[in-house]
Scaffold this motif. Structure first.
Motif, PDB file in Angstrom:
ATOM      1  N   TYR A 288     -22.229  -7.412   6.292  1.00 22.81           N
ATOM      2  CA  TYR A 288     -22.339  -8.429   5.249  1.00 22.81           C
ATOM      3  C   TYR A 288     -21.363  -9.577   5.534  1.00 22.81           C
ATOM      4  O   TYR A 288     -20.162  -9.342   5.701  1.00 22.81           O
ATOM      5  CB  TYR A 288     -22.004  -7.832   3.878  1.00 22.81           C
ATOM      6  N   ILE A 289     -21.891 -10.780   5.606  1.00 19.34           N
ATOM      7  CA  ILE A 289     -21.034 -11.964   5.700  1.00 19.34           C
ATOM      8  C   ILE A 289     -20.581 -12.309   4.287  1.00 19.34           C
ATOM      9  O   ILE A 289     -21.408 -12.490   3.383  1.00 19.34           O
ATOM     10  CB  ILE A 289     -21.786 -13.149   6.329  1.00 19.34           C
ATOM     11  N   VAL A 290     -19.284 -12.378   4.071  1.00 11.34           N
ATOM     12  CA  VAL A 290     -18.741 -12.577   2.724  1.00 11.34           C
ATOM     13  C   VAL A 290     -17.815 -13.786   2.690  1.00 11.34           C
ATOM     14  O   VAL A 290     -17.291 -14.233   3.712  1.00 11.34           O
ATOM     15  CB  VAL A 290     -17.977 -11.322   2.258  1.00 11.34           C
ATOM     16  N   ASP A 291     -17.640 -14.315   1.481  1.00 10.12           N
ATOM     17  CA  ASP A 291     -16.714 -15.431   1.272  1.00 10.12           C
ATOM     18  C   ASP A 291     -15.318 -14.940   0.894  1.00 10.12           C
ATOM     19  O   ASP A 291     -14.326 -15.647   1.071  1.00 10.12           O
ATOM     20  CB  ASP A 291     -17.234 -16.360   0.169  1.00 10.12           C
ATOM     21  N   SER A 292     -15.247 -13.727   0.343  1.00 13.07           N
ATOM     22  CA  SER A 292     -13.960 -13.147  -0.040  1.00 13.07           C
ATOM     23  C   SER A 292     -14.123 -11.641  -0.135  1.00 13.07           C
ATOM     24  O   SER A 292     -15.240 -11.124  -0.257  1.00 13.07           O
ATOM     25  CB  SER A 292     -13.477 -13.713  -1.378  1.00 13.07           C
ATOM     26  N   VAL A 293     -12.991 -10.942  -0.093  1.00 14.99           N
ATOM     27  CA  VAL A 293     -13.008  -9.483  -0.185  1.00 14.99           C
ATOM     28  C   VAL A 293     -11.597  -9.020  -0.539  1.00 14.99           C
ATOM     29  O   VAL A 293     -10.607  -9.707  -0.227  1.00 14.99           O
ATOM     30  CB  VAL A 293     -13.465  -8.859   1.162  1.00 14.99           C
ATOM     31  N   ASP A 294     -11.492  -7.904  -1.229  1.00 14.73           N
ATOM     32  CA  ASP A 294     -10.182  -7.328  -1.507  1.00 14.73           C
ATOM     33  C   ASP A 294      -9.609  -6.794  -0.192  1.00 14.73           C
ATOM     34  O   ASP A 294     -10.175  -5.877   0.426  1.00 14.73           O
ATOM     35  CB  ASP A 294     -10.292  -6.188  -2.525  1.00 14.73           C
ATOM     36  N   ILE A 295      -8.500  -7.352   0.239  1.00 17.21           N
ATOM     37  CA  ILE A 295      -7.955  -7.039   1.558  1.00 17.21           C
ATOM     38  C   ILE A 295      -7.041  -5.807   1.487  1.00 17.21           C
ATOM     39  O   ILE A 295      -6.086  -5.768   0.725  1.00 17.21           O
ATOM     40  CB  ILE A 295      -7.186  -8.242   2.131  1.00 17.21           C
ATOM     41  N   HIS A 296      -7.367  -4.806   2.290  1.00 19.56           N
ATOM     42  CA  HIS A 296      -6.551  -3.595   2.374  1.00 19.56           C
ATOM     43  C   HIS A 296      -5.283  -3.867   3.180  1.00 19.56           C
ATOM     44  O   HIS A 296      -5.160  -4.891   3.864  1.00 19.56           O
ATOM     45  CB  HIS A 296      -7.350  -2.472   3.025  1.00 19.56           C
ATOM     46  N   HIS A 297      -4.358  -2.927   3.128  1.00 18.29           N
ATOM     47  CA  HIS A 297      -3.054  -3.165   3.748  1.00 18.29           C
ATOM     48  C   HIS A 297      -3.131  -3.323   5.263  1.00 18.29           C
ATOM     49  O   HIS A 297      -2.284  -3.992   5.863  1.00 18.29           O
ATOM     50  CB  HIS A 297      -2.084  -2.026   3.402  1.00 18.29           C
ATOM     51  N   ASN A 298      -4.135  -2.728   5.905  1.00 25.50           N
ATOM     52  CA  ASN A 298      -4.230  -2.846   7.367  1.00 25.50           C
ATOM     53  C   ASN A 298      -5.412  -3.720   7.804  1.00 25.50           C
ATOM     54  O   ASN A 298      -5.951  -3.556   8.886  1.00 25.50           O
ATOM     55  CB  ASN A 298      -4.306  -1.466   8.023  1.00 25.50           C
ATOM     56  N   TRP A 299      -5.818  -4.624   6.933  1.00 20.85           N
ATOM     57  CA  TRP A 299      -6.771  -5.672   7.296  1.00 20.85           C
ATOM     58  C   TRP A 299      -5.990  -6.969   7.425  1.00 20.85           C
ATOM     59  O   TRP A 299      -5.137  -7.282   6.577  1.00 20.85           O
ATOM     60  CB  TRP A 299      -7.853  -5.831   6.231  1.00 20.85           C
ATOM     61  N   PHE A 300      -6.278  -7.747   8.437  1.00 16.09           N
ATOM     62  CA  PHE A 300      -5.506  -8.970   8.656  1.00 16.09           C
ATOM     63  C   PHE A 300      -6.345  -9.977   9.437  1.00 16.09           C
ATOM     64  O   PHE A 300      -7.325  -9.618  10.099  1.00 16.09           O
ATOM     65  CB  PHE A 300      -4.204  -8.664   9.408  1.00 16.09           C
ATOM     66  N   PHE A 301      -5.939 -11.243   9.349  1.00 13.19           N
ATOM     67  CA  PHE A 301      -6.662 -12.321  10.023  1.00 13.19           C
ATOM     68  C   PHE A 301      -6.070 -12.569  11.412  1.00 13.19           C
ATOM     69  O   PHE A 301      -4.854 -12.513  11.608  1.00 13.19           O
ATOM     70  CB  PHE A 301      -6.595 -13.613   9.207  1.00 13.19           C
ATOM     71  N   VAL A 302      -6.968 -12.835  12.359  1.00 14.55           N
ATOM     72  CA  VAL A 302      -6.555 -13.274  13.690  1.00 14.55           C
ATOM     73  C   VAL A 302      -7.469 -14.427  14.105  1.00 14.55           C
ATOM     74  O   VAL A 302      -8.601 -14.524  13.618  1.00 14.55           O
ATOM     75  CB  VAL A 302      -6.651 -12.139  14.738  1.00 14.55           C
TER      76      VAL A 302
END
Length: 327
Positions: A288-302
């Motif tokens: 699913y392509i999403v505009d936002s999501v609740d970010i878990h502690h080990n999810w991060f942007f690169v």
């Protein structure tokens, strides 16, 4: 002509020109054998060429960063093979002064090298009288001998090894050429679909050619069904960066990055669906392509470019990103 004479004559006239056949470097043979496991030759050759260009020696591979090694392997799957090559190279540097030993038992001390790979390196690189028995050789031998029991059982390996070693030693053939000829015959002529024996050099010597083979040969017991798990994957791209995760609580593909993934499917239409098959389980993925999501502690942007150039991503998720033209 003997079994060996026919086999070698056929091989010299029909063998494929493959990059790892042009030399006897045990390191390069090791890499080619590991890559060829679970992978078709046509698929692995570009990976092999890039790998040897990047890591031409055991020392260079041993000193490489594991993330870089996994990135080089990206797309081949079964990433444990890459980790074992890296770990094995470090072992060779430390215990064998950077040279693979010309001894089957010592080769088996190296992480990731078992009975098959040690026989391949010993025979192809060092011309030692070891027999290499892969899926192709099992098929040739089962049909030749009309062997009707499970070809993957240890008993079958013992029977085939004894027969082939006798033929090898009797005629004094090169183990290098003998083993490669057997594997090539199974790959090009004695294939799963070719039961008419067209092109076979053995002809009347072979039970299958003589019409004695009845039923399914080689016989492999039917595999047990594997479980399938529904997964949802989120694709969130913002300002040239993509949300990824380094989770591996499921014990799969440690050291690789993946897209954020949760159990089950969402109650909405997915942007892409994919069933990814591991050896022991399947992932039934909806992305699913999403505009936002609740970010878990080990999810991060690169940065997206890092996913392309430096971050090794699990094969299933990389395929999704490619299919959606995000990579």
């Amino acid at each position: 002509m003997t079994f060996t004479d026919r086999l070698i004559t056929w091989y010299r006239a029909n063998k494929r020109e493959l990059p790892f056949r042009s030399q006897r470097d045990p390191y390069k043979i090791w890499v080619s054998e590991i890559m060829a496991q679970q992978t078709q030759i046509a698929t692995m050759i570009p990976y092999y060429n890039r790998w040897i260009e990047k890591y031409p020696t055991v020392d260079i591979l041993a000193n490489a960063d594991i993330d870089e090694v996994l990135k080089m392997w990206e797309g081949l799957g079964y990433y444990r093979r890459a980790r074992n090559l890296h770990k094995g190279a470090q072992y060779v540097v430390e215990h064998f002064d950077s040279s693979l030993p010309a001894d089957k038992k010592k080769l088996m001390e190296i992480p990731g090298i078992g009975d098959y790979t040690s026989s391949a390196i010993a025979s192809i690189a060092f011309d030692l009288p070891e027999i290499v028995i892969d899926g192709n050789v099992k098929r040739v031998m089962a049909r030749y001998l009309n062997y009707t029991e499970n070809v993957n059982a240890r008993k079958a390996h013992t029977v085939f090894d004894a027969f082939l070693k006798q033929e090898l030693l009797k005629d004094g053939a090169s183990p290098n050429e003998f083993n490669q000829a057997l594997m090539e015959l199974g790959a090009l002529v004695c294939t799963p679909s070719n039961t008419t024996c067209e092109g076979c050099p053995f002809e009347e010597m072979c039970a299958c050619w003589r019409g004695e083979v009845v039923g399914v040969v080689p016989f492999v017991p039917k595999a047990k069904p594997v479980p399938s798990y529904d997964k949802s994957v989120f694709i969130l791209v913002q300002d040239g960066k993509i949300l990824i995760s380094n989770e591996h609580d499921d014990g799969l593909m440690e050291g690789l990055f993946r897209l954020p993934q949760i159990e089950g499917h969402l109650d909405k239409e997915e942007d892409y669906a994919l069933v990814h098959k591991f050896s022991h389980l399947h992932w039934n993925i909806k992305a699913y392509i999403v505009d936002s999501v609740d970010i878990h502690h080990n999810w991060f942007f690169v940065p997206l470019e890092d996913v392309v150039s430096t971050h090794p991503v699990v094969t299933a998720h990389r395929k999704i990103l490619q299919k959606l033209h995000i990579l």
